[in-house]
Scaffold this active site. Sequence first.
Site, PDB file in Angstrom:
ATOM      1  N   LYS A 121     -25.139 -30.996  -3.216  1.00 43.31           N
ATOM      2  CA  LYS A 121     -23.724 -30.762  -3.493  1.00 43.31           C
ATOM      3  C   LYS A 121     -23.410 -30.720  -4.981  1.00 43.31           C
ATOM      4  O   LYS A 121     -22.525 -29.961  -5.411  1.00 43.31           O
ATOM      5  CB  LYS A 121     -22.876 -31.826  -2.795  1.00 43.31           C
ATOM      6  CG  LYS A 121     -22.893 -31.708  -1.276  1.00 43.31           C
ATOM      7  CD  LYS A 121     -21.967 -32.713  -0.628  1.00 43.31           C
ATOM      8  CE  LYS A 121     -21.978 -32.576   0.884  1.00 43.31           C
ATOM      9  NZ  LYS A 121     -21.066 -33.525   1.552  1.00 43.31           N
ATOM     10  N   GLY A 169     -22.216 -32.752   7.403  1.00 46.15           N
ATOM     11  CA  GLY A 169     -21.716 -33.128   8.716  1.00 46.15           C
ATOM     12  C   GLY A 169     -20.715 -34.256   8.684  1.00 46.15           C
ATOM     13  O   GLY A 169     -20.532 -34.971   9.664  1.00 46.15           O
ATOM     14  N   HIS A 213      -8.291 -28.255   5.005  1.00 48.98           N
ATOM     15  CA  HIS A 213      -9.690 -27.835   4.871  1.00 48.98           C
ATOM     16  C   HIS A 213      -9.757 -26.339   5.175  1.00 48.98           C
ATOM     17  O   HIS A 213      -9.594 -25.921   6.324  1.00 48.98           O
ATOM     18  CB  HIS A 213     -10.566 -28.621   5.846  1.00 48.98           C
ATOM     19  CG  HIS A 213     -12.034 -28.351   5.712  1.00 48.98           C
ATOM     20  ND1 HIS A 213     -12.969 -29.346   5.559  1.00 48.98           N
ATOM     21  CD2 HIS A 213     -12.734 -27.199   5.705  1.00 48.98           C
ATOM     22  CE1 HIS A 213     -14.175 -28.819   5.462  1.00 48.98           C
ATOM     23  NE2 HIS A 213     -14.055 -27.501   5.558  1.00 48.98           N
ATOM     24  N   GLU A 292     -18.240 -27.769  -0.992  1.00 58.33           N
ATOM     25  CA  GLU A 292     -19.648 -27.539  -0.681  1.00 58.33           C
ATOM     26  C   GLU A 292     -19.814 -26.149  -0.076  1.00 58.33           C
ATOM     27  O   GLU A 292     -18.845 -25.491   0.304  1.00 58.33           O
ATOM     28  CB  GLU A 292     -20.185 -28.588   0.297  1.00 58.33           C
ATOM     29  CG  GLU A 292     -19.556 -28.541   1.677  1.00 58.33           C
ATOM     30  CD  GLU A 292     -20.163 -29.569   2.621  1.00 58.33           C
ATOM     31  OE1 GLU A 292     -21.399 -29.743   2.597  1.00 58.33           O
ATOM     32  OE2 GLU A 292     -19.402 -30.192   3.378  1.00 58.33           O
ATOM     33  N   ASN A 294     -22.001 -24.271   3.048  1.00 60.69           N
ATOM     34  CA  ASN A 294     -22.888 -24.377   4.197  1.00 60.69           C
ATOM     35  C   ASN A 294     -23.724 -23.108   4.259  1.00 60.69           C
ATOM     36  O   ASN A 294     -23.189 -22.006   4.426  1.00 60.69           O
ATOM     37  CB  ASN A 294     -22.106 -24.562   5.489  1.00 60.69           C
ATOM     38  CG  ASN A 294     -21.478 -25.938   5.589  1.00 60.69           C
ATOM     39  OD1 ASN A 294     -20.332 -26.084   5.980  1.00 60.69           O
ATOM     40  ND2 ASN A 294     -22.210 -26.971   5.229  1.00 60.69           N
ATOM     41  N   ARG A 296     -25.655 -21.545   6.316  1.00 60.23           N
ATOM     42  CA  ARG A 296     -26.079 -21.259   7.692  1.00 60.23           C
ATOM     43  C   ARG A 296     -24.891 -20.712   8.464  1.00 60.23           C
ATOM     44  O   ARG A 296     -23.786 -20.623   7.940  1.00 60.23           O
ATOM     45  CB  ARG A 296     -26.561 -22.549   8.358  1.00 60.23           C
ATOM     46  CG  ARG A 296     -25.516 -23.663   8.220  1.00 60.23           C
ATOM     47  CD  ARG A 296     -25.836 -24.886   9.015  1.00 60.23           C
ATOM     48  NE  ARG A 296     -24.986 -26.025   8.684  1.00 60.23           N
ATOM     49  CZ  ARG A 296     -23.727 -26.184   9.087  1.00 60.23           C
ATOM     50  NH1 ARG A 296     -23.134 -25.270   9.841  1.00 60.23           N
ATOM     51  NH2 ARG A 296     -23.034 -27.260   8.737  1.00 60.23           N
ATOM     52  N   VAL A 299     -20.548 -23.673  13.307  1.00 55.16           N
ATOM     53  CA  VAL A 299     -20.148 -23.875  14.698  1.00 55.16           C
ATOM     54  C   VAL A 299     -18.942 -22.993  15.029  1.00 55.16           C
ATOM     55  O   VAL A 299     -18.854 -22.394  16.102  1.00 55.16           O
ATOM     56  CB  VAL A 299     -19.796 -25.359  14.950  1.00 55.16           C
ATOM     57  CG1 VAL A 299     -19.213 -25.552  16.346  1.00 55.16           C
ATOM     58  CG2 VAL A 299     -21.026 -26.242  14.756  1.00 55.16           C
ATOM     59  N   ARG A 342     -13.576 -27.607  20.148  1.00 58.93           N
ATOM     60  CA  ARG A 342     -14.920 -28.097  20.425  1.00 58.93           C
ATOM     61  C   ARG A 342     -14.864 -29.029  21.630  1.00 58.93           C
ATOM     62  O   ARG A 342     -14.147 -30.037  21.606  1.00 58.93           O
ATOM     63  CB  ARG A 342     -15.483 -28.845  19.220  1.00 58.93           C
ATOM     64  CG  ARG A 342     -15.640 -27.999  17.979  1.00 58.93           C
ATOM     65  CD  ARG A 342     -16.467 -28.734  16.932  1.00 58.93           C
ATOM     66  NE  ARG A 342     -16.516 -28.000  15.675  1.00 58.93           N
ATOM     67  CZ  ARG A 342     -17.370 -28.256  14.693  1.00 58.93           C
ATOM     68  NH1 ARG A 342     -18.241 -29.246  14.826  1.00 58.93           N
ATOM     69  NH2 ARG A 342     -17.355 -27.557  13.575  1.00 58.93           N
TER      70      ARG A 342
END
Length: 457
Positions: A121, A169, A213, A292, A294, A296, A299, A342
């Site tokens: 980070k 996470g 966020h 940060e 991610n 990848r 979700v 989720r």
Amino acid sequence: MSEKVFNKVLAANRGEIAVRIFRACYDLGIHTVAMYSKEDELSLFRTRADEAYLVGENKSPLGAYLDIPEIIDLAKRRGVDAIHPGYGFLSENADFARACEEAGITFIGPPSDVLGKMGDKLSAKQIAMECGVPVIPGCSEPLRDGQEALEKAISFGFPVILKAAAGGGGRGMRVVRTEAALLTSVNMTREEARVAFGNPTVYMEKFLENPRHIEIQVLSDNFQNAVYLGERDCSMQRRNQKVIEEAPAFGIPRRAIEKLGSRCVEACRRIGYRGAGTFEFLYENGEFYFIEMNTRVQVEHPVTEFITGVDIVAEQIRIAAGERLSFKQRDIEIRGHAIECRINAEDPFTFVPCPGKVTAWHLPGGPGIRIDSHVFAGYTVPPYYDSMIGKLIAYGDTREQALARMRVALTEFACEGIKTNVKLHRLLLSDERFARGGTSIHYLEEKLHSHSSSGVN
């Protein structure tokens, strides 16, 4: 496709993301390979692949999915020419990406050196600053000792937040509001980081009291072509874990998003990024602050797929195969609104995990409804992995229509034999403040505290 066409892709993952990877591969005409632990021997995802092989026979349930040498050996023995890591497990592990590269197997994600830079980070924050991406006030170097931590905290102003440089996470974070609590908090965060991530490096940032966020989804190829696919609002969280995500973000001016997105795209070009990625920000008082990246697939990628029409997982595979992006930024058009809930196997209000056998499983349907899951009636949810058992996504021409469709879908959803958090989602979708849009990352915990205090179940 390009001359370099993948013949076989291994999904180095499990559950719904493995199923999602296989679907994208089948759309592209690619043969698929699953790997599974002993505990996943009866799981649906392994039956969705053309081939499936047991891994980690003498390993722990988690260890089976983290054994880099065995995964590489399996891929080589079965003629796999590309590995998709999904999310979690080894998806952001630079050593895994490097092992793939050394074995002559394509890692469907960024190069290992880029993973190493953006996975830390502090390094990611420094790169973001150099690329003109706005960052939150905080350390540019790891904290050396308690005295330095105190000096930094006083200069930033309390409250501050301590973060593990290798965290992710939602783990490895601690908010500190007073000088008296700082030294103990630094030591505790360091130890937690060492145990959880094998890296005790900790840094500090100014803590924002009521931010949202917001994240920017990007795609970038090997030819300096990069685009952003709008933004997502992931503010509905508990203990830094996302619960509901939606796209686009309510009430943020499009010009602000366009400016931010263009900076993220430029950052991708400068660092040589490849594949799908997400720049995450806190947003408060009209300002964005990078936290940060991610490196990848996320979700919550389905909400972006709904509003852009782009198959993000298929694009990951095409890019890894050496393809150029088939569209430009001007081709990306945001249409409608999408929301994702989720679905977790857990108590809806205490959040205690609830593994066990699913005795009944009925999924909703109708216009604009999508379900990503690996669960079926008779499936036993194991206690060893993340508690998420599915994702329910609703799309509409407007946010109001998406909310209405989600409310109906949640009433149709039925799971028996274990507890799920569907009751929590129903509560949130009936919440007037959430319906108005723009809630902060603290809203859910405040609501849960109020709900608990009222004694309502």
